[in-house]
Scaffold this active site. Structure first.
Site, short mmCIF file in Angstrom:
data_model
loop_
_atom_site.label_atom_id
_atom_site.label_comp_id
_atom_site.label_asym_id
_atom_site.label_seq_id
_atom_site.Cartn_x
_atom_site.Cartn_y
_atom_site.Cartn_z
N GLU A 41 0.85 -1.21 0.00
CA GLU A 41 0.00 0.00 0.00
C GLU A 41 0.88 1.25 0.00
OE1 GLU A 41 -1.22 1.97 3.27
OE2 GLU A 41 -0.80 0.45 4.77
N LYS A 102 -5.25 10.82 0.86
CA LYS A 102 -5.38 9.47 1.43
C LYS A 102 -6.61 8.85 0.79
CE LYS A 102 -6.66 7.26 5.79
NZ LYS A 102 -6.74 7.41 7.26
N VAL A 122 -5.26 0.31 2.99
CA VAL A 122 -5.35 -1.16 2.93
C VAL A 122 -6.57 -1.57 2.10
CG1 VAL A 122 -5.79 -3.24 4.31
CG2 VAL A 122 -4.07 -1.56 5.06
N ASP A 152 -16.12 5.60 14.48
CA ASP A 152 -15.17 5.54 13.37
C ASP A 152 -14.66 4.11 13.20
OD1 ASP A 152 -12.95 5.70 11.70
OD2 ASP A 152 -12.27 7.60 12.51
N SER A 154 -12.96 1.56 10.30
CA SER A 154 -12.28 1.64 9.00
C SER A 154 -12.94 0.76 7.94
CB SER A 154 -10.83 1.21 9.17
OG SER A 154 -10.20 1.16 7.90
N ASP A 156 -11.34 -0.72 5.91
CA ASP A 156 -10.45 -1.89 5.78
C ASP A 156 -11.16 -3.16 6.22
OD1 ASP A 156 -8.54 -0.02 5.09
OD2 ASP A 156 -7.24 -0.37 6.84
N LYS A 173 -3.59 -0.56 13.69
CA LYS A 173 -2.92 0.65 14.18
C LYS A 173 -2.96 0.71 15.70
CE LYS A 173 -5.11 3.70 11.24
NZ LYS A 173 -5.35 4.98 10.52
N1 PSU Z 1 -1.41 2.00 10.15
C1 PSU Z 1 -0.45 2.89 10.47
N2 PSU Z 1 -0.33 4.00 9.70
C2 PSU Z 1 -1.17 4.24 8.62
C3 PSU Z 1 -2.18 3.29 8.31
C4 PSU Z 1 -2.26 2.20 9.10
O1 PSU Z 1 0.29 2.68 11.43
O2 PSU Z 1 -1.04 5.25 7.97
C5 PSU Z 1 -3.11 3.55 7.15
C6 PSU Z 1 -3.37 2.28 6.32
O3 PSU Z 1 -3.25 2.62 4.96
C7 PSU Z 1 -4.81 1.92 6.65
C8 PSU Z 1 -5.40 3.28 6.89
O4 PSU Z 1 -5.47 1.23 5.62
O5 PSU Z 1 -4.39 3.95 7.63
C9 PSU Z 1 -6.71 3.20 7.63
O6 PSU Z 1 -7.30 4.46 7.62
P1 PSU Z 1 -8.81 4.64 8.15
O7 PSU Z 1 -8.76 4.24 9.59
O8 PSU Z 1 -9.12 6.08 7.95
O9 PSU Z 1 -9.66 3.70 7.33
MN MN Z 2 -11.25 6.18 9.88
#
Ligand code: PSU
Ligand code: MN
Length: 315
Positions: A41, A102, A122, A152, A154, A156, A173
């Protein structure tokens, strides 16, 4: 009369890719020869790591994969084109730019139509990987369920439920609610496999205290499990690789500095997409760089484990 064309296929046949998709000729060749390819990614590069170590790390992950004769396929948006495999210039441009987006599932169509550049999350990377026929993907941590009651969650997790790609990571994360993230993965039917561990890793920390019901100690166990999962027509799988021992940060240390970082964020009214980069940066400062070193180490290691799995899949 003009001829009408059937809609472009979005399956795995990439002989005539749609106009929004650009696959490097090397990767196209490897895929058609059924050689192993590992997807990477790019949000971790554009939004997850400080500059310029993000560029070094992106290149190091590719090197890890090449070191066992597997082809890396970093996926990103460049001026509205979904690129599978980046040139050195493209990688540098993406990593060092300040105005990149993003891009997750909801953003992909808009990013293509507006000609944007950015890192794919992801979810978006899994989706593109599957379309081009790549089923092994390495990253650091997935998104998941946030702490507190913001709601919130994800994308993913939803993409993992429906798209047959194995994601090799070190859990979710560090700033997320790990028990609730694991519950959600169960709800949406995603197998979570511990790589040589019985626990869900906590990203910077090797352990979380949260048990997993699946464990694999070698690549052939993973290959058998993935093949069975996919022969049933199911979606993604999570393979959780703990951070290498020499770089891991103990869970109590991570929790303590996260608490301080969260307070700082609250004080500065930092929220939305600024929150993760802010917290990661604060945690790195509070730990004299230990969390950043752990992050870099686990990313390189996950790339290598993914490449070993891809090699075993291709045999
Ligand atoms: N984990 C990290 N740093 C990041 C991400 C994950 O330590 O930047 C990124 C990955 O690309 C993941 C995204 O898919 O954050 C998820 O973002 P969100 O929670 O907004 O869906
Ligand atoms: Mn999010």
């Amino acid at each position: 009369m003009t001829e009408s064309h059937p809609p472009e296929k979005t399956g795995n046949s990439m002989e005539h890719p749609p106009s929004w998709l650009k696959i490097s000729s090397t990767i196209l060749q490897k895929l058609s020869d059924k050689k192993p390819v590992v997807a990477l990614e790019s949000t971790v590069t554009t939004h997850g790591l400080p500059k310029p170590v993000n560029l070094d790390l992106a290149n190091q992950m590719e090197e890890q994969i090449r070191s066992v004769e597997v082809e890396p396929a970093t996926i990103a948006l460049i001026q509205g084109q979904v690129c599978v495999g980046l040139s050195a210039d493209e990688m540098e441009g993406l990593a060092l730019a300040t105005d990149v987006h993003k891009i997750s599932i909801r953003d992909l169509g808009a990013a293509i139509s507006k000609g944007q550049s950015g890192g794919t999350t992801v979810a978006a990377t899994m989706n593109i990987s599957h379309r081009v026929g790549i089923n092994i993907f390495a990253t650091g941590g997935i998104g998941g369920v946030h702490r507190g009651d913001s709601g919130d969650i994800s994308t993913d997790l939803f993409e993992l439920s429906r798209t047959p790609v194995a994601v090799i990571c070190s859990g979710a994360k560090a700033i997320l609610d790990l028990p609730r993230t694991l519950e959600w993965l169960e709800t949406v039917g995603v197998p979570v496999i511990g790589w040589q561990t019985d626990e869900f890793p906590a990203f910077f920390s090797q352990t979380s205290g949260l048990g997993l019901n699946l464990r694999a100690d070698n690549v052939s166990e993973i290959v058998d499990l993935l093949n069975a999962h996919w022969s049933l027509g199911f979606g993604g799988a999570l393979i959780c690789v703990p951070c290498p021992e020499d770089a891991g940060v103990p869970l109590d240390v991570v929790e303590a500095i996260l608490e301080v970082a969260l307070m700082e964020a609250e004080k500065g009214a930092i929220r939305g997409k600024e929150l993760t980069p802010f917290l990661l940066n604060e945690m790195s400062e509070l730990s004299s760089g230990a969390t950043l070193r752990a992050n870099l180490s686990l990313l390189r290691n996950n790339a290598l484990v993914a490449a070993q799995i891809a090699n075993a899949m291709a045999d």
